[in-house]
Scaffold this active site. Structure first.
Site, PDB file in Angstrom:
ATOM      1  N   ARG A 154     -25.918  -5.372   5.780  1.00 11.36           N
ATOM      2  CA  ARG A 154     -25.369  -6.558   5.677  1.00 11.36           C
ATOM      3  C   ARG A 154     -25.782  -7.674   6.645  1.00 11.36           C
ATOM      4  NH1 ARG A 154     -19.657  -6.066   2.642  1.00 11.36           N
ATOM      5  NH2 ARG A 154     -20.632  -7.502   1.232  1.00 11.36           N
ATOM      6  N   GLU A 209     -19.982  -8.247   8.889  1.00 12.25           N
ATOM      7  CA  GLU A 209     -20.661  -7.715   9.713  1.00 12.25           C
ATOM      8  C   GLU A 209     -21.849  -8.534  10.438  1.00 12.25           C
ATOM      9  OE1 GLU A 209     -19.105  -4.968   6.350  1.00 12.25           O
ATOM     10  OE2 GLU A 209     -19.914  -6.999   6.540  1.00 12.25           O
ATOM     11  N   LYS A 222       0.945  -1.180  -0.089  1.00 11.82           N
ATOM     12  CA  LYS A 222       0.151   0.248  -0.127  1.00 11.82           C
ATOM     13  C   LYS A 222       0.731   1.348   0.003  1.00 11.82           C
ATOM     14  CE  LYS A 222      -3.969  -1.774   2.699  1.00 11.82           C
ATOM     15  NZ  LYS A 222      -4.848  -1.867   3.683  1.00 11.82           N
TER      16      LYS A 222
END
Length: 616
Positions: A391, A363, A278
């Site tokens: 979700r 979730e 990253k």
């Protein structure tokens, strides 16, 4: 400055470059990314990490005929640049501009819209099977970030895909070194070898030869697994039915081109594991990739310069309350589905590490995990964005509400969210929450009320939800001492004539401003469920028109609760319901978005005046 990049307006033009030119193109893309995002804001670290991968994918595959499905869609800026949208990057995440995520309406190269994670493998498998049914040779590729692999849906798709014979390639972009050891020449060599047709043909031939000798076939399979397991972490994916390849260096263009070129010739489900960094190529993002994950506009030379906040955001109010509550009660635990910083939990995680749980992008698991803790006497607080709570709806109903467990949902990003657009807007939570039995739903109108509501919820022994917007509130000072509210009781904030505005949460501030022009009564409703029926009845008897205002869709929302209450009370006073329209609202400036929906003070006044005029 951009000698090569300025010549690329489509993947077809990209493929005209020689392989030797691609590293230079990668350098130019990184320079362009930093320059562009510093002016618009957006996701930087993740996109800097996928430069070579994106180049290689469009170089090897015949896009858009071959389908690329990007998971965690914030890693697609380079994809947008290479597919004809470079000159529009200055409009990124702005009203009428480019979306921050893939969007089918925006380009034929955006094959699937992805604002949430862990969906790419399912979608790409559907496309691969569609190609198979149509007798087409086109390929489907799912590019999934390592964080998205924590989502159960990804593993559901892997399980299904491995049992099929569709031509699907799953690329795991492992950008945190969370699975593999550091890669090197040996791994790159093995990846090339195992993606080659000779290896695949030898494997198939051996299986055919040994089918007549089942014990030998089983022995050969196990021997291959053990040998591969010694040098690569691929046994899990092999067990799902994929041919695992990797890990390889995701910043080595030659290795990517060779490996992808080999894989494109293979049939059946393939799994390529690449390792990337990253923030690659921008020293400040490399040093702190999390800080540069999602950024506002910044000075690229000096980097992000933190400015002291003039007032705390709702997220910060929640974070401070959670720490204060944890000091008072050893039963308090904090749970987040991979949104520690976004949900305001870093201080809690540092001060109470044993009671902090980041469950990953999961979730559903987060809510049922909280339910399990509540069963054994703990007081779980789940910090979750409104759009992500969608979700886990089944878990909220089945695992928490039916069992009436004391789980507190701290719901951030309720309402419109600005630049992130429709995929991240919390437009529906009041509608889908208020219909659930046993659940108390609160909407704070200011920062201190948010703290009081969280404290109120913690004192209850039933499921609760405190829903607050993104960013700062009206600037009400937060009191250190906590006091509970009376559950289900609204607050009269202004007395007026003829018109009464029933404001929910963030709509109190514009409601009060509108009331000055209308000389209207204003009630801070506070609770969506249970609704203060006594206050509604009292206000209805003294006014000609009631106006409900909420930052939520009108269908089934807080205004609908008021209408149902009036009906149950047998009161026929007219009710004007104001809220978000029955449409998905794209990205833009938050204040302008509310104004466009008629939810600023001027919009409320105009709607009321039209209603009064129509009555006369």
């Amino acid at each position: 400055m951009y000698t090569l990049l300025n010549t690329i307006n489509s993947p077809e033009e990209l493929r005209l470059l020689s392989r030797e030119q691609l590293p230079q193109l990668a350098d130019e893309l990184r320079e362009f990314l930093v320059e562009s995002v510093s002016k618009t804001g957006g996701h930087l670290s993740s996109n800097l990490g996928t430069v070579e991968l994106t180049i290689a994918l469009h170089y090897v595959f015949d896009t858009p005929q071959d389908k690329l499905v990007w998971d965690v869609g914030h890693q697609t800026y380079v994809h947008k640049i290479l597919t004809g949208r470079r000159t529009r990057m200055s409009s990124l995440r702005m009203a009428g501009g480019l979306a921050g995520f893939p969007k089918r309406e925006e380009s034929p190269y955006d094959t699937f819209g992805t604002g949430h994670s862990s969906t790419s493998i399912s979608a790409a498998l559907g496309m691969a099977v569609a190609a198979q049914l149509a007798g087409s040779e086109r390929r489907a590729v799912a590019i999934i970030g390592d964080g998205a692999m924590t989502g159960g849906m990804a593993f559901e798709a892997l399980n299904n895909a491995g049992a099929m014979d569709a031509n699907l390639l799953v690329i795991l972009n492992d950008n945190d070194m969370s699975i593999s050891r550091p890669v090197g020449a040996l791994n790159n060599y093995l990846a090339k070898l195992m993606s080659g047709r000779f290896y695949a043909a030898m494997r198939r031939g051996s299986e055919k030869m040994l089918k007549g000798m089942p014990p030998m076939l089983e022995f050969a399979k196990r021997a291959e697994e053990h040998v591969k397991g010694m040098v690569i972490p691929g046994t899990l994916f092999e067990e799902f039915g994929f041919n695992y390849i990797g890990p390889i260096d995701g910043h080595d263009v030659d290795v990517l081109l060779d490996t992808l070129g080999n894989i494109r010739k293979l049939t059946g489900p393939q799994f390529l594991h690449i390792v990337t960094q990253k923030g690659r190529g921008y020293d400040k993002a490399e040093a702190d990739c999390l800080l540069y994950h999602g950024v506002s506009k910044f000075d690229r030379t000096n980097g992000i310069v933190s400015k002291p906040a003039s007032q705390p955001s709702y997220t910060q109010v929640f974070g401070q309350w959670l720490c204060d509550m944890a000091e008072q009660d050893q039963r308090v635990v904090g749970i987040t589905p991979a949104m520690c910083e976004g949900s305001g939990m870093p201080a809690f995680a540092e001060r109470f590490p044993a009671r902090y749980f980041d469950v990953g992008i999961a979730e559903q698991h987060a809510l049922t995990f909280a339910a399990g803790l509540a069963c054994d006497g703990y007081k779980p607080v789940v910090a979750i964005y409104s759009t992500f709570l969608q979700r886990a709806y089944d878990q909220l109903i089945h695992d928490i509400a039916i069992q009436n467990l004391p789980v507190l949902l701290a719901i951030d990003r309720g309402g419109l969210v600005g630049a992130d657009g429709a995929t991240h807007a919390g437009s529906f939570d009041l509608s889908f929450l208020r219909c659930i039995p046993n659940l108390t739903v609160m909407t704070p109108a200011d920062e201190n009320e948010c703290r009081r509501m969280l404290y109120t919820a913690m004192r209850m022994d039933t499921p609760t939800a405190v829903r607050y917007p993104r960013g700062i509130g009206p600037g009400v000072a937060v009191q250190k001492e906590m006091s509970a509210l009376t559950v289900g009781k609204a607050e009269l904030r202004r007395s007026g004539k003829r018109v009464a505005i029933l404001a929910f949460g963030s709509m109190l501030a514009p409601g009060l401003r509108a009331a000055e022009s209308l000389d209207a009564t204003v009630v801070n409703m506070r609770f969506v469920k249970p609704l203060d029926a006594e206050m509604v009845a009292r206000i209805a008897r003294d006014h000609e028109l009631l106006v409900s205002v909420e930052e939520n869709v009108l269908q089934g929302g807080a205004g609908s609760a008021v209408a149902e209450c009036l009906n149950q009370l047998g009161l026929t006073v007219p009710l004007l319901q104001l809220g978000l329209p029955d449409s998905f609202i794209e990205q833009g400036d938050p204040a302008q978005m509310l104004a466009d929906c008629g939810l600023d003070a001027g919009g409320i006044v105009a709607s009321v005046q039209r209603k009064l005029s129509s009555k006369n």
